[in-house]
Design a protein around this motif. Sequence first.
Motif, PDB file in Angstrom:
ATOM      1  N   GLY A   1       0.810  -1.207   0.000  1.00 27.78           N
ATOM      2  CA  GLY A   1       0.000   0.000   0.000  1.00 27.78           C
ATOM      3  C   GLY A   1       0.842   1.256   0.000  1.00 27.78           C
ATOM      4  O   GLY A   1       2.068   1.192  -0.160  1.00 27.78           O
TER       5      GLY A   1
ATOM      6  N   THR B   1      -7.150  -1.523  -8.924  1.00 32.94           N
ATOM      7  CA  THR B   1      -6.711  -1.167  -7.575  1.00 32.94           C
ATOM      8  C   THR B   1      -7.854  -1.404  -6.602  1.00 32.94           C
ATOM      9  O   THR B   1      -9.021  -1.203  -6.927  1.00 32.94           O
ATOM     10  CB  THR B   1      -6.262   0.300  -7.498  1.00 32.94           C
TER      11      THR B   1
ATOM     12  N   THR C   1      -1.708   2.497  -1.851  1.00 37.09           N
ATOM     13  CA  THR C   1      -2.567   2.176  -2.989  1.00 37.09           C
ATOM     14  C   THR C   1      -2.258   0.755  -3.416  1.00 37.09           C
ATOM     15  O   THR C   1      -1.127   0.444  -3.787  1.00 37.09           O
ATOM     16  CB  THR C   1      -2.308   3.138  -4.162  1.00 37.09           C
ATOM     17  N   TYR C   2      -3.250  -0.109  -3.326  1.00 32.49           N
ATOM     18  CA  TYR C   2      -3.021  -1.524  -3.573  1.00 32.49           C
ATOM     19  C   TYR C   2      -3.404  -1.879  -5.010  1.00 32.49           C
ATOM     20  O   TYR C   2      -4.584  -1.894  -5.361  1.00 32.49           O
ATOM     21  CB  TYR C   2      -3.833  -2.374  -2.596  1.00 32.49           C
ATOM     22  N   SER C   3      -2.395  -2.161  -5.825  1.00 33.51           N
ATOM     23  CA  SER C   3      -2.650  -2.689  -7.162  1.00 33.51           C
ATOM     24  C   SER C   3      -2.763  -4.203  -7.069  1.00 33.51           C
ATOM     25  O   SER C   3      -1.944  -4.848  -6.397  1.00 33.51           O
ATOM     26  CB  SER C   3      -1.526  -2.308  -8.122  1.00 33.51           C
TER      27      SER C   3
END
Length: 433
Positions: free
Chosen positions: A141, A163, A143-145
């Motif tokens: 994280g 995401t 931002t989680y792809s």
Amino acid sequence: MRTDMKRMGTKGQRAALMGALLAVVLGGTGCGSECVDSFDCRDKGTPPEGQAWACQEEKCVQVPVTTGGEDAGTDAGTGSDAGTDAGTDAGTDAGTDGGTDLCASVPRDAKLGTLQLQTGFTVAESAPLPTEVVAVVSTPGPTYSLFGMRETATGRDFFTLGTWPDVKVGDAALDTVLAPADRAVGVTTFPSYFLAYDGTRLLAGYTKAGQGAPGSVAVLDPVARDGATYVSAPSNYTAAGITNTFFINGSGLDTLADGFGVYALVTSAKPYSAVKVVNFPAQVGASGFSAVADNGIAVFGYALSGTYVNVAHAVSSAKLAEAVSSRTPVVLTSEPEVAVGSDFNAAAAFGGGVAVARGSYGAKGFGVTDVSRFSLTPGLTGSQPVSVGTREPVLTSADACTTVDLLSSLGSDLLVVLKDSNGRRIVRIRQAP
């Protein structure tokens, strides 16, 4: 040999792997064969209490179930196969007889279905997930792809999944998991339903029928998109990644072929280098599960010979680093055991611990009894063993109306893929503050 390799999450891996392994031992199952593994014994009905089905010499037989120590578990041959497509039959279609679905009238939560959340954990977001996505991994994280391994008409491919929580399968594959030589018509491959991430690259694998269950892993940089690298990896079953290193649970890697254990693929420079980092006992049934917690403690396991019940032990990050640099493998059975108390069908990091999906054939049908967490605490020094906490139930199952497809991670949280009449979805579980 059984060829129905369609899967319900990580749990169908054992069916594929054991089909390949046992075909070698048995030389094919022939017209008089009753089974390849205990998955094929599902039509024999529920065994008596204390017994479970096993496939021995191509016949379905009942074997005693034991728990704790080396024989911890309730499985008698499938390990991760519990919860496969038969789990769908015993889950989303549970209780059907003459067209009557007994699950239709059972109250269910929109996210958890009929599973019950336990004290100490909370439910966060969820998102729909197509059935053809059979493995999921997330980048760090905030931002989680997400990336997924997707079954396609031509094999298994790497795909973007957007995401979190805006999960959406990409329009085109990033690359294929199958090496060029194994894409030909007539080549039968058995997917290993894992997807690992080393901070830059993705890794997935598969096996084939033959002596030693030959197979390969594919390594792909999803950003550079310079084409996948394929590395020989017989009996690869699961894998986990840390920065610039993948830990592959199998029987060899690249030019190394030193029997069942955990092999490290170091990816910091090309060509990638391979080293065996964990030794399993001399006699094991098959490779097993792998996960690395947020604190770097790894959990590795294997399936016991004869029963194929899964067991696991915890290894500190310091010992793994030393094993990579010294090329001297850790002896797994000398490390603390994770006292699961039953067989288990999946494993994933859950913060500073590991989550497992407990259950196997004979336990709630083809499904799980619960998803539980074990905390993992580093020793005071790198040479001291880690401490494994007692089992903490996260989700429990009272029926077979909601099935658990797979486990993965999202930062310090757990991702659980569930399936029932509400559809297939990926749910985020957190530890309560």
